[in-house]
Structure formats: C-alpha cells, structure tokens
Motif scaffolding. Structure first.
Motif, PDB file in Angstrom:
ATOM      1  N   THR B  32       0.797  -1.230   0.000  1.00  0.00           N
ATOM      2  CA  THR B  32       0.000   0.000   0.000  1.00  0.00           C
ATOM      3  C   THR B  32       0.836   1.291   0.000  1.00  0.00           C
ATOM      4  O   THR B  32       0.587   2.172  -0.837  1.00  0.00           O
ATOM      5  CB  THR B  32      -1.019  -0.005   1.162  1.00  0.00           C
ATOM      6  OG1 THR B  32      -1.772  -1.218   1.097  1.00  0.00           O
ATOM      7  CG2 THR B  32      -1.949   1.170   1.097  1.00  0.00           C
ATOM      8  N   PRO B  33       1.830   1.415   0.888  1.00  0.00           N
ATOM      9  CA  PRO B  33       2.584   2.677   0.883  1.00  0.00           C
ATOM     10  C   PRO B  33       3.217   2.978  -0.477  1.00  0.00           C
ATOM     11  O   PRO B  33       3.166   4.109  -0.957  1.00  0.00           O
ATOM     12  CB  PRO B  33       3.658   2.445   1.956  1.00  0.00           C
ATOM     13  CG  PRO B  33       3.058   1.432   2.881  1.00  0.00           C
ATOM     14  CD  PRO B  33       2.248   0.531   1.998  1.00  0.00           C
ATOM     15  N   ILE B  36       0.477   4.002  -3.052  1.00  0.00           N
ATOM     16  CA  ILE B  36       0.004   5.377  -2.862  1.00  0.00           C
ATOM     17  C   ILE B  36       1.073   6.370  -3.294  1.00  0.00           C
ATOM     18  O   ILE B  36       0.788   7.373  -3.958  1.00  0.00           O
ATOM     19  CB  ILE B  36      -0.408   5.620  -1.394  1.00  0.00           C
ATOM     20  CG1 ILE B  36      -1.594   4.713  -1.010  1.00  0.00           C
ATOM     21  CG2 ILE B  36      -0.765   7.074  -1.146  1.00  0.00           C
ATOM     22  CD1 ILE B  36      -2.853   4.916  -1.844  1.00  0.00           C
ATOM     23  N   SER B  37       2.313   6.051  -2.951  1.00  0.00           N
ATOM     24  CA  SER B  37       3.369   6.985  -3.324  1.00  0.00           C
ATOM     25  C   SER B  37       3.505   7.073  -4.850  1.00  0.00           C
ATOM     26  O   SER B  37       3.775   8.139  -5.400  1.00  0.00           O
ATOM     27  CB  SER B  37       4.660   6.578  -2.614  1.00  0.00           C
ATOM     28  OG  SER B  37       5.740   6.571  -3.477  1.00  0.00           O
ATOM     29  N   TYR B  40      -0.017   8.919  -6.153  1.00  0.00           N
ATOM     30  CA  TYR B  40      -0.409  10.197  -5.555  1.00  0.00           C
ATOM     31  C   TYR B  40      -0.169  11.430  -6.441  1.00  0.00           C
ATOM     32  O   TYR B  40      -1.024  12.319  -6.495  1.00  0.00           O
ATOM     33  CB  TYR B  40       0.253  10.367  -4.186  1.00  0.00           C
ATOM     34  CG  TYR B  40      -0.272  11.523  -3.388  1.00  0.00           C
ATOM     35  CD1 TYR B  40      -1.587  11.552  -2.955  1.00  0.00           C
ATOM     36  CD2 TYR B  40       0.544  12.612  -3.082  1.00  0.00           C
ATOM     37  CE1 TYR B  40      -2.080  12.617  -2.237  1.00  0.00           C
ATOM     38  CE2 TYR B  40       0.058  13.686  -2.357  1.00  0.00           C
ATOM     39  CZ  TYR B  40      -1.257  13.698  -1.930  1.00  0.00           C
ATOM     40  OH  TYR B  40      -1.735  14.751  -1.233  1.00  0.00           O
ATOM     41  N   LEU B 132      -8.323   8.050  -3.731  1.00  0.00           N
ATOM     42  CA  LEU B 132      -7.124   8.538  -4.423  1.00  0.00           C
ATOM     43  C   LEU B 132      -6.817   7.653  -5.633  1.00  0.00           C
ATOM     44  O   LEU B 132      -6.460   8.151  -6.715  1.00  0.00           O
ATOM     45  CB  LEU B 132      -5.918   8.569  -3.476  1.00  0.00           C
ATOM     46  CG  LEU B 132      -5.910   9.653  -2.395  1.00  0.00           C
ATOM     47  CD1 LEU B 132      -4.717   9.461  -1.454  1.00  0.00           C
ATOM     48  CD2 LEU B 132      -5.880  11.062  -3.003  1.00  0.00           C
TER      49      LEU B 132
END
Lengths: 314, 314
Positions: B32-33, B36-37, B40, B132
């Motif tokens: 996930t991190p 998203i990065s 984003y 997002l």
C-alpha cells in the motif's frame, strides 16, 4: 489532585459525586487518571448488558421495561447511553413521552448519556470509564445503549458481558445487521414490535442465518430469539430469562473471564490510542504545517507523511 | 514491490488494475505505501461529494439519479460506499432492484464498497486511499456514501468538498441529526421522499434550526434545503445546481484549499493512528498478558496500564 473526598462520596452512593466524576471523565479532565486509579479497586462486581440496534427499533422502551423488572428485585442499575437518537440521551425532556420519567426519578437507577465529543476511540474509552464510575458507586448492572449502525458504536456495546441486538420487523433489518457485523456480536436477538405483521418473518430470517452460521462454525452458545413489545412489556420477562441463561453459560464455561479481560484490554487500547492520536493532531498542527504543505502540493504522499510523523512521535 | 506496470495501467484507465489496487489497499497489503506513493502525483483533480443520512432515507437512488445527470455531461464518476445497508455495498445483487444496474455496467462509473474490516480509523484511511486510486484512474468526481448515524461514518463523508445530508420526512430526523453532529457538517440538506405528507414540515424544521445557528454563529454559506425524490428524479437537477453553487463558493472564498488540506491531514492522522493502534494491540497480546492480568485482578487500573504501554511504544 482530585477534590478531597469526592471518590469516597461516590463510593458511599452519593449521586452528585457520581455525576461530577462522570462529567470530569467526559470532559477529559486531567484528573481522570487519578480518579480511575482511586475508584478502580471498587469495580468488577457489576454485570453488564449491551443493547444495540438501529434507530427507531424501540431500544429505549425495551430497556425501560427491563429496568422495571430488575428494580422489582431491588437491583441498582446504571445506564450509559451513547445513542444520539435515544430519549435516554435527551434526558428528561423526552423521557416522560415513553414513561421513562419513573426511572429518572428512581434513586436506584442512574442514567447517563455520553456525548461523542471526541472521536469514537475516545467515546469507547469514556463510556467504559463512566461505567466503572457507576460500578464503584454501587450499581449491580450496567446497561450500554448504542445505536447498532456505526462500527464504533457496535464495538462499545460488544464490550458488555451479554449483548442484545434488537431488530425491527420488516425493513430487511436482519440482512443489514449481518452486513454490518452486528450479527456476530449478538448473544440474544430481540425482535421488537412483535405485533408487527412481519415480526415472525424477521425472526425466521434471523433463525436461518444463525443456522447457517452454526453449520459453518458451530459455537457452544446459539443466540436465542425473543419476541418483545417495548410498549406493553410483552416478552420482556423472557428476555430477562435469556439474559440470565447467557450469564450462567458464561460463568460455567469460563467465557466470562475471557470477555472481561478482552473488554478491559479494549479500554486500555482505546485510552492509549486516543492519547497518541491527540499527540499526532497537535504535532501536525504545531510544527508540521510544512509537512502538510508538501502533502497538499503532491510532493509527498499522505502515507509517507504519516510514517515520518510516526518516527517523530516514537 | 508493486507488480510491474500496475499503477501505469491504472493511470491509463484500466478498470481491472483499479480494482486490484483498491483490493490491495483494503486488505492492508504491505504494498500500500508504495502504491500510494506511485499514484499520488496523479491525484488532486477530482471534486468530491459526501452523501450521508440515516439508513432507508433513499441515498442510493438519489445518488443513482445524480450520477445519471453527471454522466450526461460525460463526467467519469467513482463511488466509495461505506454504508453497509446500501445496495451499492451489496453490489449487483440488489443493484437492479433500484435500477443501479445501468451504472454498474457503465464504464464511466466505478462503484466500490469498502468494508469495515478494521476499526473506523482504518476505514477512514482506506476509503480515502481508495478514492485517491480512483482519482489517479481518472474520475472527475468521487462520491462517498456513508450512513449518517455513527460518528466515524459522518467523519468519512465530511472529508469531502461538498457534504450533502439526506433527511427523511417525519421521524424526527432533523432533531436526531442535530444531536449526532450531522447538521454541522452539512453544506446542503436534501429532504428526500418529497411526496411524503411531512416533507414540508421537516424542511421547515431544518430551516428553523439553521436560522438559529445563523443567529448564534453567522457563516458565509447557509446550507440550502432541496426537496427531492430519488424514485422519479424530481429535484435532483436542483440538487446538482446547489452542489455547483457550493463549489463556486468554496473556490471563490479560498475555503476549498483549507478543506482539502484538512481532509489530507485527516488521512495522514488516520493512517498514523491505525498503525499505532495495531502496534499497541500486538504488544498487549504478545508481551503484556502480565500487564492485563494485573488490570483484570484490579491491581492496576486501565489508564495506568495504558500509560505504561505508551511509554514502551514511544
């Protein structure tokens, strides 16, 4: 320091002392840790009931009827209401509308609504701490009333020894409850407004869902389904019996101890995480507007920002 | 590492890539991190609408009607449903019952229900992260559908640019909403089932509450009240106009930037506190059964235990 003798007075059954203590807890007073540490040794004796269900199902009249039965046996009762739509929460204003007035005036019943001033983690902690204060005051039974829609509210009720889920005939409530994870926490189902033409159908629906559950994952306690009427009190005697049967089951199986440990663990975690969240909030407002600027401008994604923030706090 | 090209495919409008990404987010995947990065930088372009209201008010049909209007203008739409009672959440099974099937088949509409697997802090974070992903995929509008009863659910909807609160005629909804803190987050009120005999009364009740609010605390945007019918689509055109007026107000006043910063801040905090809470949970299960034993035996109160636990984590 906690006001001299306040906890002593609470413990000796002084209602005003109890009211002041719960207000301090609810307002997040810095005295809270000391208050809890002082009164905690006097707790652990009360039995707790969680009541949850959608708004309008008639939880409050049902609870009113149940209180009547317990009062006849001389039990002292504390009610923690975290249902914003409940007449309990609205105090005496709406109370008499559904004949709660008698309980509001009864010295053996202490009704308290806990506001959702903070976030839910905070509310879970404060309602449990409020209940501890009631225990130290001397209630024999704590009733948590929550609205069974939000996940957080369900969690509050499910911290109780016995959880009653009230359902409304028709309206597809049973299936909705299943989706929301409410079915899993129920120890007893209660189809209220038993005079409704669809009451039997709803009970049958719940029963078949429970049967499927038992086949997939057999459990020693199969939640009974009670048909009640909050207005006339019909079925409430049976509800009370089922609560007693469940209590006996918990005690004999050793499950009561497990549940209470879990519930206390939940309180410890809620308190700790509320504290941490406050700290995160204030850090992000104080020092890190720079950090949020970078998130806003898409330079830094929210998770990376959160991880940085965590490293600072830890 | 994130599967090769997955985010690229999502960004180029691949629905299956979007579905996979959201599932990973929802399952709490360790990717996930990184996901998203990666995605984003492609976000920030969509407008967001929060829809909240009690179960049964008809939010879903209303949203269905609104989607129809936006689709006529060619907008791509993402729906994040966190209402367990919503037909959106139940997918295509109930979808056709209220004529949502057309939207489920429409390639310009992406509907996703987010489960409440974790606690609410977790749900707030995952629904925002899911949104997002939809933004990076290319939607022009994100609709959050939540049930406006639980405090946590209200928070999710209130992270949107414009918040619509749907009320049901009769049933004292307006007052209940006021208690629950829902009134405060509303930018637009919508009295649905406008053909109901008490619809005008409910609108009048909301209006007088708003007037009192304006007197006590005047604000530049006074929430309009729209009468709608989810079944026939009556009033939905007006609702859409009010949403556009509110958007114009936010943009002109600079409030849009403030709101979006606050909303991102909420995401950062939700993520960080979920992470911390997980850590607290696992600490308490692993090493600290000793600590919980002492709480259970009334030797140590829950707050003192929480503070000890915090000192260990920090």
């Amino acid at each position: 320091m906690v006001e001299n003798g306040l906890i002593e007075r609470l413990r000796s059954g002084d209602r005003r002392a109890l009211a002041r203590v719960i207000s301090k807890i609810e307002d997040g007073s810095p005295e809270t840790p000391e208050i809890i540490s002082e009164l905690y040794p006097s707790t652990g004796g009360a039995y707790s009931l969680g009541f949850t269900g959608p708004p309008g199902v008639g939880k409050s009249s049902l609870i009113g009827q149940l209180i009547k039965l317990y009062r006849r046996e001389g039990l002292k009762i504390g009610v923690v209401s975290v249902d914003p739509s409940s007449p309990f929460s609205q105090g005496a204003i709406l109370g008499d509308r559904i004949r709660l007035a008698e309980h509001f005036l009864d010295r053996g019943v202490y009704i308290r609504s806990m506001g959702s001033r903070g976030h839910l983690g905070g509310l879970a902690a404060t309602s449990k701490l409020g209940a501890l204060a009631m225990e130290a005051y001397g209630v024999d039974l704590v009733l948590y009333e929550t609205v069974g829609v939000g996940q957080g509210e369900v969690e509050i009720a499910s911290a109780a020894d016995t959880v009653v889920v009230a359902l409304q005939p028709g309206s597809g409530d049973a299936v909705q409850a299943l989706k929301a994870g409410v079915m899993e926490v129920a120890d007893i189902f209660c189809v209220n407004k038993a005079d409704h033409p669809q009451a039997r159908g709803t009970a049958a629906q719940v029963r078949s869902i429970l049967e499927i559950g038992q086949e997939l994952n057999p459990r020693p306690w199969v939640p009974p389904i009670v048909m009640t009427r909050g207005d006339s009190g019909e079925g409430v005697e049976e509800l009370k019996e089922k609560i007693e049967e469940h209590r006996a089951f918990l005690e004999e199986s050793g499950e009561l101890k497990t549940r209470r440990r879990e519930s206390l663990k939940g309180t410890v975690i809620s308190w700790a995480s509320s504290r941490l969240e406050e700290e995160l909030q204030s850090r992000l407002s104080r020092e890190n507007s720079e950090l949020m600027n970078r998130v806003y401008s898409r330079e830094l994604d929210p998770i990376t920002a959160a991880e940085r923030l965590l490293r600072e706090v830890q």
